[in-house]
Design an enzyme around this catalytic site. Structure first.
Site, PDB file in Angstrom:
ATOM      1  CD  GLU A   1      -1.229  -2.361   1.466  1.00 60.35           C
ATOM      2  OE1 GLU A   1      -1.915  -2.653   2.422  1.00 60.35           O
ATOM      3  OE2 GLU A   1      -0.448  -2.726   2.364  1.00 60.35           O
TER       4      GLU A   1
ATOM      5  CG  LEU B   1      14.630 -36.194   6.259  1.00 60.40           C
ATOM      6  CD1 LEU B   1      14.690 -35.894   7.758  1.00 60.40           C
ATOM      7  CD2 LEU B   1      15.235 -34.944   5.552  1.00 60.40           C
TER       8      LEU B   1
ATOM      9  CB  ALA C   1      15.677 -36.918  -9.150  1.00 59.61           C
TER      10      ALA C   1
ATOM     11  CG  ASP D   1      25.955 -36.474  -1.398  1.00 56.86           C
ATOM     12  OD1 ASP D   1      26.768 -37.622  -2.169  1.00 56.86           O
ATOM     13  OD2 ASP D   1      24.061 -36.549  -2.185  1.00 56.86           O
TER      14      ASP D   1
END
Length: 343
Positions: free
Chosen positions: A53, A290, A161, A220
């Protein structure tokens, strides 16, 4: 005057702040005259800065229409104007000071600091207020913000994936010294394409936090950054019950907040704690352990699964079992499934 058209425009311009306003909601505002002509627009551009606004009126003032009578104008806003002093002054009072004749609101703000108080201030000042125009679309725009204030937890998105035969990775073993050197004995299975990887990084920008499990960190050594899309890097979250993650792991680098849960690692507790930190959404890119833990609790909102139709490996780490019978879109010949869950 078709109210829905102007609220639709509010939603459209609100998205311009999508990657910069969290944990605040995305909001758009449109000021029109008695004939329905748009005079000015504004949106919430960045967390801690002016609301939609305020920006709308600022852009109007740049036109130098000093004789304009706001009494015959209508202000459209996708979310109820705020009524409290926070990082910025209350927008409802600004609207009253301007003397706007009518305000059309897409939806009420569930934040208890507002929650109808903004609309009441406007009505008490004699301003006509219409509420609930395109409410469903306004709710979808800010589903993360709404989840935090209505369900008192972050909006949860699970993403992985998998191969055509249902695996998310090869079977790998954490090797001695792997955590320290950051080198991988066996690299993760490459499933995503450059285009689908870009989509994942867009999801990272859309959500305030990103989470992986202990094994993913050790295998990783990920940074979990948003490097292929605009916007901020997400807060990083992981669990480490047995203190196996070393201090030099890359999840702690880059000057971004990292939250590690050591003793309490159950999902309901983690969500409760993240909510207390005002984190309105979390993207979980973890491994099967997980992901299955979260799926078993039933506390999640969306699942995004990428399937590589031409890739099979025969054996490996099995992907979580979910029903992929719903529709999908095709990106680089990969199928991207989206599953919604109302909890």
């Amino acid at each position: 005057m078709e109210y829905a058209n102007y609220i639709a425009r509010c939603i459209e311009i609100a998205r311009r702040g999508e990657y910069y306003v969290a944990p605040n909601p995305m909001v758009g505002a449109v000021l029109v005259d008695a004939n329905g002509t748009i005079l000015a627009e504004g949106w919430h551009e960045k967390y801690g800065e002016a609301h939609a606004e305020v920006n709308c009126f600022k852009h109007f003032e740049e036109k130098n229409l000093s004789t304009f009578n706001f009494k015959h104008s209508t202000l459209f806003v996708s979310l109820e104007p705020c009524s409290h002093y926070g990082k910025t002054p209350p927008c409802a009072k600004l609207i009253i000071e301007k003397g706007v004749g009518r305000v059309v609101v897409g939806m009420l703000d569930p934040n208890p600091l507002v929650a109808g108080k903004g609309v009441q201030l406007l009505r008490d000042a004699g301003i006509e207020v219409v509420v609930g125009v395109m409410e469903k679309e306004c709710r979808e725009l800010n589903k993360r913000f709404l989840c935090l204030h209505e369900k008192h937890r972050p909006y949860v998105i699970l993403k992985w994936a998998q191969t055509a035969d249902g695996f998310i990775d090869r079977k790998r073993v954490i090797g001695d010294g792997l955590q320290v050197t950051g080198q991988h004995l066996n690299g993760a299975l490459a499933i995503s394409t450059p285009k689908t990887k870009e989509i994942v990084h867009r999801m990272r920008a859309e959500n305030m936090a990103i989470m992986v499990g202990t094994n993913t960190v050790l295998l990783d050594n990920p940074r979990l950054l948003n490097t292929h899309w605009q916007g901020r890097n997400p807060i990083r979250v992981t669990v480490d019950r047995h203190n196996r993650i070393p201090a030099d792991a890359r999840i702690f680098s880059e000057g971004i907040e990292t939250i590690v849960y050591h003793e309490r690692t159950d999902w309901p507790y983690i969500l409760e704690d993240l909510a207390k930190r005002n984190i309105h959404s979390i993207l979980v890119e973890g491994g099967t352990t997980l992901l299955n833990h979260i799926l078993n609790t039933g506390i999640w909102d969306e699942i995004h699964v990428e399937v590589a139709p031409e890739l099979t490996i025969g054996e490996g780490v099995a992907a979580p079992k979910v029903d992929l019978s719903d529709g999908f879109e095709t990106i680089d010949e990969h199928r991207l499934y989206t599953i919604s869950h109302n909890v």
